[in-house]
Design a protein around this motif. Sequence first.
Motif, PDB file in Angstrom:
ATOM      1  N   LEU A  58     -22.642  -3.453  24.036  1.00 22.90           N
ATOM      2  CA  LEU A  58     -23.796  -4.451  24.268  1.00 22.90           C
ATOM      3  C   LEU A  58     -25.278  -3.801  24.560  1.00 22.90           C
ATOM      4  CD1 LEU A  58     -21.968  -6.656  26.701  1.00 22.90           C
ATOM      5  CD2 LEU A  58     -22.232  -7.137  24.277  1.00 22.90           C
ATOM      6  N   ARG A  59     -26.137  -4.426  23.791  1.00 24.58           N
ATOM      7  CA  ARG A  59     -27.519  -4.032  24.100  1.00 24.58           C
ATOM      8  C   ARG A  59     -27.797  -4.599  25.494  1.00 24.58           C
ATOM      9  NH1 ARG A  59     -31.023  -2.546  19.950  1.00 24.58           N
ATOM     10  NH2 ARG A  59     -29.657  -2.366  17.963  1.00 24.58           N
ATOM     11  N   PRO A  60     -29.131  -4.323  25.963  1.00 20.41           N
ATOM     12  CA  PRO A  60     -29.478  -4.972  27.410  1.00 20.41           C
ATOM     13  C   PRO A  60     -29.942  -6.290  27.345  1.00 20.41           C
ATOM     14  CG  PRO A  60     -30.444  -2.501  26.915  1.00 20.41           C
ATOM     15  CD  PRO A  60     -29.586  -3.005  25.727  1.00 20.41           C
ATOM     16  N   LEU A  61     -30.432  -6.486  26.096  1.00 17.75           N
ATOM     17  CA  LEU A  61     -30.712  -8.225  26.214  1.00 17.75           C
ATOM     18  C   LEU A  61     -29.468  -9.019  26.193  1.00 17.75           C
ATOM     19  CD1 LEU A  61     -32.939 -10.179  25.641  1.00 17.75           C
ATOM     20  CD2 LEU A  61     -32.624  -9.992  23.050  1.00 17.75           C
ATOM     21  N   ALA A  62     -28.209  -8.534  25.479  1.00 21.31           N
ATOM     22  CA  ALA A  62     -27.191  -9.279  25.984  1.00 21.31           C
ATOM     23  C   ALA A  62     -26.649  -9.839  27.215  1.00 21.31           C
ATOM     24  CB  ALA A  62     -25.967  -8.696  25.019  1.00 21.31           C
ATOM     25  N   LEU A  63     -26.972  -8.906  28.126  1.00 25.96           N
ATOM     26  CA  LEU A  63     -26.912  -9.119  29.661  1.00 25.96           C
ATOM     27  C   LEU A  63     -27.593 -10.248  30.164  1.00 25.96           C
ATOM     28  CD1 LEU A  63     -26.543  -5.633  31.267  1.00 25.96           C
ATOM     29  CD2 LEU A  63     -24.558  -6.895  30.252  1.00 25.96           C
ATOM     30  N   GLU A  64     -28.860 -10.457  29.353  1.00 24.95           N
ATOM     31  CA  GLU A  64     -29.520 -11.820  29.840  1.00 24.95           C
ATOM     32  C   GLU A  64     -28.848 -13.083  29.496  1.00 24.95           C
ATOM     33  OE1 GLU A  64     -31.911 -11.236  31.797  1.00 24.95           O
ATOM     34  OE2 GLU A  64     -32.387  -9.233  31.187  1.00 24.95           O
ATOM     35  N   LEU A  65     -27.737 -13.026  28.467  1.00 23.58           N
ATOM     36  CA  LEU A  65     -26.781 -14.164  28.121  1.00 23.58           C
ATOM     37  C   LEU A  65     -25.813 -14.018  29.166  1.00 23.58           C
ATOM     38  CD1 LEU A  65     -26.656 -13.690  24.532  1.00 23.58           C
ATOM     39  CD2 LEU A  65     -28.004 -15.351  25.881  1.00 23.58           C
ATOM     40  N   LEU A  66     -25.046 -13.033  29.750  1.00 21.40           N
ATOM     41  CA  LEU A  66     -23.903 -12.676  30.298  1.00 21.40           C
ATOM     42  C   LEU A  66     -24.040 -12.328  32.061  1.00 21.40           C
ATOM     43  CD1 LEU A  66     -22.420 -10.210  27.940  1.00 21.40           C
ATOM     44  CD2 LEU A  66     -21.584 -12.501  28.178  1.00 21.40           C
ATOM     45  N   SER A  67     -25.104 -12.015  32.586  1.00 18.84           N
ATOM     46  CA  SER A  67     -25.339 -11.574  33.824  1.00 18.84           C
ATOM     47  C   SER A  67     -24.877 -12.352  34.782  1.00 18.84           C
ATOM     48  CB  SER A  67     -26.726 -10.881  34.061  1.00 18.84           C
ATOM     49  OG  SER A  67     -27.796 -12.058  34.025  1.00 18.84           O
ATOM     50  N   GLU A  68     -24.921 -13.748  34.849  1.00 22.04           N
ATOM     51  CA  GLU A  68     -24.889 -14.638  35.839  1.00 22.04           C
ATOM     52  C   GLU A  68     -23.416 -15.091  35.989  1.00 22.04           C
ATOM     53  OE1 GLU A  68     -28.066 -17.531  35.332  1.00 22.04           O
ATOM     54  OE2 GLU A  68     -29.598 -16.212  36.495  1.00 22.04           O
ATOM     55  N   LEU A  69     -22.412 -14.960  34.840  1.00 22.30           N
ATOM     56  CA  LEU A  69     -21.299 -15.331  34.919  1.00 22.30           C
ATOM     57  C   LEU A  69     -20.344 -15.177  35.964  1.00 22.30           C
ATOM     58  CD1 LEU A  69     -20.104 -14.121  31.533  1.00 22.30           C
ATOM     59  CD2 LEU A  69     -20.033 -16.470  32.111  1.00 22.30           C
ATOM     60  N   GLY A  70     -20.332 -14.382  36.915  1.00 21.00           N
ATOM     61  CA  GLY A  70     -19.690 -14.083  37.918  1.00 21.00           C
ATOM     62  C   GLY A  70     -20.280 -15.195  39.155  1.00 21.00           C
ATOM     63  N   GLN A  71     -21.268 -15.873  39.143  1.00 18.90           N
ATOM     64  CA  GLN A  71     -22.055 -16.567  39.963  1.00 18.90           C
ATOM     65  C   GLN A  71     -21.666 -18.095  40.175  1.00 18.90           C
ATOM     66  OE1 GLN A  71     -25.526 -14.390  39.234  1.00 18.90           O
ATOM     67  NE2 GLN A  71     -25.862 -14.277  41.440  1.00 18.90           N
ATOM     68  N   ARG A  72     -20.496 -18.438  39.272  1.00 15.03           N
ATOM     69  CA  ARG A  72     -20.248 -19.688  39.197  1.00 15.03           C
ATOM     70  C   ARG A  72     -21.301 -20.785  38.476  1.00 15.03           C
ATOM     71  NH1 ARG A  72     -17.256 -20.572  44.839  1.00 15.03           N
ATOM     72  NH2 ARG A  72     -15.792 -18.951  44.576  1.00 15.03           N
ATOM     73  N   THR A  73     -22.034 -20.169  37.635  1.00 18.29           N
ATOM     74  CA  THR A  73     -23.301 -20.759  37.127  1.00 18.29           C
ATOM     75  C   THR A  73     -22.624 -21.849  36.182  1.00 18.29           C
ATOM     76  OG1 THR A  73     -23.685 -19.012  35.915  1.00 18.29           O
ATOM     77  CG2 THR A  73     -25.086 -19.242  37.829  1.00 18.29           C
ATOM     78  N   VAL A  74     -21.600 -21.344  35.318  1.00 18.64           N
ATOM     79  CA  VAL A  74     -21.130 -22.214  34.236  1.00 18.64           C
ATOM     80  C   VAL A  74     -19.593 -22.594  34.517  1.00 18.64           C
ATOM     81  CG1 VAL A  74     -22.710 -21.329  32.568  1.00 18.64           C
ATOM     82  CG2 VAL A  74     -20.587 -20.086  32.702  1.00 18.64           C
ATOM     83  N   ASP A  75     -19.007 -23.459  33.675  1.00 16.93           N
ATOM     84  CA  ASP A  75     -17.783 -23.719  33.949  1.00 16.93           C
ATOM     85  C   ASP A  75     -16.861 -23.064  33.063  1.00 16.93           C
ATOM     86  OD1 ASP A  75     -18.189 -25.940  35.829  1.00 16.93           O
ATOM     87  OD2 ASP A  75     -18.609 -27.287  34.057  1.00 16.93           O
ATOM     88  N   PHE A  76     -15.636 -22.667  33.435  1.00 14.40           N
ATOM     89  CA  PHE A  76     -14.609 -22.075  32.507  1.00 14.40           C
ATOM     90  C   PHE A  76     -13.572 -23.017  32.279  1.00 14.40           C
ATOM     91  CE2 PHE A  76     -17.037 -18.540  34.353  1.00 14.40           C
ATOM     92  CZ  PHE A  76     -16.507 -17.279  33.711  1.00 14.40           C
ATOM     93  N   ARG A  77     -12.845 -22.607  31.015  1.00 15.82           N
ATOM     94  CA  ARG A  77     -11.802 -23.215  30.807  1.00 15.82           C
ATOM     95  C   ARG A  77     -10.483 -22.474  30.294  1.00 15.82           C
ATOM     96  NH1 ARG A  77     -14.780 -25.620  25.458  1.00 15.82           N
ATOM     97  NH2 ARG A  77     -15.154 -23.590  24.227  1.00 15.82           N
ATOM     98  N   PRO A  78      -9.163 -22.936  30.123  1.00 12.64           N
ATOM     99  CA  PRO A  78      -8.056 -22.062  29.707  1.00 12.64           C
ATOM    100  C   PRO A  78      -8.224 -21.416  28.423  1.00 12.64           C
ATOM    101  CG  PRO A  78      -7.217 -23.683  30.972  1.00 12.64           C
ATOM    102  CD  PRO A  78      -8.853 -24.123  30.515  1.00 12.64           C
TER     103      PRO A  78
END
Length: 800
Positions: free
Chosen positions: A153-173
């Motif tokens: 990944l490039r550093p900019l990609a983390l600006e899309l992914l960095s908040e995943l572990g903070q319950r900011t979006v919903d997950f599905r199976p």
Amino acid sequence: MSRTPSLPSDGDASRKGRRGGRPGDSEPPPPPAPDTSLADEAQRRYLNYALSVITSRALPDVRDGLKPVQRRILYAMLHDLHLGPDAKYRKSAAVVGDVMGKYHPHGDVAIYDAMVRLAQDFVMRAPLIAGHGNFGSVDGDAPAAMRYTEAKLRPLALELLSELGQRTVDFRPNYDGTRFEPIVLPSRFPNLLVNGSQGIAVGMATSIPPHNLGEVIDACVALIENRELTTHRLLSYVKGPDFPTGGQLHATKKELEAVYTAGQGSLKLRGEWQLEEGDGKRGAAPQIVITSIPYGIERKAIVEKIAEVILSKKLPTLVDVRDESTGEVRIVMELKRGADAQLVMAYLYKQTPLAINVQVNLTCLVPTDNAEIAAPRRLGLHEILTKFLDFRYATVTRRLEFELGELRRRITILEGFEKIFDALDEVIRIIRKSEGKADAAEKLMKRFTLNEEQTDAILELKLYRLARLEILLVQKDLGEKRAEAKRIEGLLRSDAKRWGIVRDELVEIKGSYGEKRRTKVVGSIDEPEYQAEDFIVAEDANVILSAQGWVKRVREVKDLASTRIREGDSVLAAVAGSTRSTVAFFSNLGACYVCRIHDVPQSTGYGDPVQKLFKLADGERLIALMSFDPRALDVPAQTPDSAEPEPPFALAITRGGLGFRFSLRPHRDPSTRSGRRFAKLNEGDEVLFVHAVDGADRVLCASSDAWALSVAVEELALLSGPGKGSVVMRVAEGERLVGAALALGPSDVITVETEKGKTLEIAASKIAGQRGTQGEPVARRDRFARVVPPAVVVPTLEVS
């Protein structure tokens, strides 16, 4: 802010839908399906397929700007393979296998193609994947197989992914219910506009061009400060698309506003060039250097097309082309001395892929009330930015709520430590006298009024934390956590403060990743007008057409009998004219094909099939040829809004005995490959004779039953458009005309050949009659086979 998110565990995935039982257990058979019509079932299944393609494959989401396959690639690289910017490169095959096995079961080729696109800096304005190895080139070279390339990944990609572990979006199976995947990524910048998207779904498509990151963020910041900004005002920040390959965008503010308001339209994009003057001392010629090319066009395709123009001599002032590109585009074209570079580029912009029309279609998936469902919609610029900002605001809110929850949990534990510190001896005594962890926990909770979470933390406490210095650290940490919790509570109570966070984070991203604009926006095109003949060297030439449809251009012809033709073929017609003039080919199916004499292939051999120049239908053949050189036949341009046909005229006769006159002016200029219609024919009929009638007095016709008729040309209908005409000579049932000829006076003759091989010459005066009659019988015991055409002579040009 940390860029290493804490992600949900796959062990928490849902196990719904799994059944189990003892051996021998059986389920009752399902009830029979009700009868349904084939049409209804086909419609239902096709709609299900269409919905799946639209929502799960082809269209990007307005919130993170990603298609499902792209989102799954980025998520798997971080969550499963830990391929952050600081990690070592990993084989692309490992990434593709992980994505296909866990999240996207649609084939490795599709996944690898999407992954390659995310890494190509000539496709993505802000690439999200760092590729190591051959990931293709702007020349159109294909990437290496996935077993040879590596990625992370490039550093900019983390600006899309960095908040995943903070319950900011919903997950599905995922597709098999063994793990979870995010419905959308918590993007911290408007990736949909920055990197754009291309996709074709069922019944709809998307074509979103890339934009400049800094400009889009500036527009977002302005929209946060004033949500009522119009598209017109937003375009003062977003200048237009910004393609990674640069180029010039030719669009006015009004045109851009129309496109970004409606969400669709077309914009003109072309490559940039500069003129490098030659060194006068060494005699070097001037040269044009192309420094950028249109987005999505292969560089080698442009070079090849320019080379074709040079080889075909359509641009005599252009001598040579070569590609000197390295990391930057540099296509060099050598000119003749005194050549007009502006005129040359005006021609190349129209005749090569150096200029294209970019289609804009801002269709994307928009969230609905159901978190797992997004619906396709075509949005304008204002709507796209508004929906991203609303999503970003909700994401920041959920992140703050998560941080507050974590702080409160930590505060609770620290408060438990604070309660028991002054009674450590008693705590130790209770623990030593207890019968186990559960008994100790129950006694501590009862003695010190603790909850279960505090009690578990105390029982797990390491002994060194009992030192006097540690309580000071606990108290300091507790104070900091309470202050931080109070600050976050204040943010959650204030919409304005949360919008301030969104704005500040966008500005921070612009400062870290913003780049200068690459595509220049030019409001109007200021270039010289040109005619195609301006680039053609004016010289006289001859065009020779054979009966079998072979055509060639020769400089000189002394004797048509000695010209090279294929065995069994013969010369049908030969005309002369300037290479800048046009030549018209008339077919038996009523079509006129026109090109410049210069476009006819030059050859000393047999020539080329006419199908290389024009698109002839099955069974269509050429029957006549005319040169529109003014010295041969002067055909002026058609008068605008003229209601009546204008001279010069041509005459057409069909095998069914019909005939008409038509103007040659509509056929003066070059046609498309499909030609222009000059006749509408009855079923089974065909044109057998076409000739200019300038000065002609009568037309002579002969039928297969040996009748002939001479009719005044003026009696034939003069049509203003393609038509059938009127009856020239009435033929008996089952008979057809075998040919026609023009006569300048009553002494002129028509020469016919009978089926018995005899040749007869018939004077126009002996068969003169009225139009629409059967004519005069010529041979009682024989039939006519054909009208013998006059001998084809070496063409000459009149001296003006």
